[in-house]
Design a protein around this motif. Structure first.
Motif: not given
Length: 199
Positions: A127-148
């Motif tokens: 559960g912690t691993y999945q939350a961490l991975m989804w958190g990283i994916v969310g941060v990367l998505a936000i960063l991607w949107l920001f840079f896009a």
């Protein structure tokens, strides 16, 4: 008559002796083979009485004492054997308990490993691993949107700058052409004037 009487007395003595020997033989058999309780019962029944006392043959008492000692020794040996057996079983039980504890620990470790994932040497629950991975994916998505967004804004600015540059270059080219034309006109006029002055 006296001979008859004597004969009867001798016969009676022999029969008493024979019966005493039979009793002694039976006593030895009873004292050898029977349980201790029966041996005591035999001695009490077959001993002579004197007033309130029982007169017991020393041989019987010695035999009974030996039998009791033998029985006690046999019971003691059985008891010691049982104690050793219990100690052995207890040692086996302790060993089995230790083995069971080790197996349970291994099962717990395997369950922990099964329910967790190792990340950079840390054991994390799924559960912690999945939350961490989804958190990283969310941060990367936000960063991607920001840079896009930044890229699009930069791209728009770049296109505008290129358009302005092109426009400026075109204006410059036109200005240069006009300047050349003016210069050529001025030179012509100057040449014309020079030519006029020579004539």
């Amino acid at each position: 008559m006296k001979v008859k009487h004597l004969f009867l007395t001798i016969t009676l003595c022999f029969s008493v002796l024979a019966s005493a020997q039979n009793v002694a033989k039976n006593a030895n058999l009873q004292l050898k083979d029977g349980p201790i309780a029966e041996q005591f019962e035999f001695i009490l029944k077959n001993s002579n009485k004197y007033q309130d006392y029982k007169v017991v043959k020393r041989v019987w008492i010695e035999k009974l004492q030996k039998n009791v000692a033998d029985s006690i020794n046999a019971v003691q040996k059985e008891f010691d054997a049982e104690i050793a057996k219990v100690a052995t079983q207890q040692a086996e039980i302790d060993t089995l308990k230790a083995d069971l504890a080790a197996v349970n620990q291994k099962i717990d470790n395997l369950n922990t490993e099964k329910d967790s994932i190792s990340l950079l040497g840390l054991q994390l629950s799924k559960g912690t691993y999945q939350a961490l991975m989804w958190g990283i994916v969310g941060v990367l998505a936000i960063l991607w949107l920001f840079f896009a967004y930044k890229f699009k804004a930069s791209n728009t600015i770049t296109k505008e700058a290129k358009a302005k540059l092109t426009e400026t270059e075109n204006e410059f080219e036109e200005h240069r052409k006009r300047s050349l034309e003016r210069e050529q006109q001025v030179r012509r006029k100057l040449q014309d004037e020079i030519n006029k002055n020579k004539s």
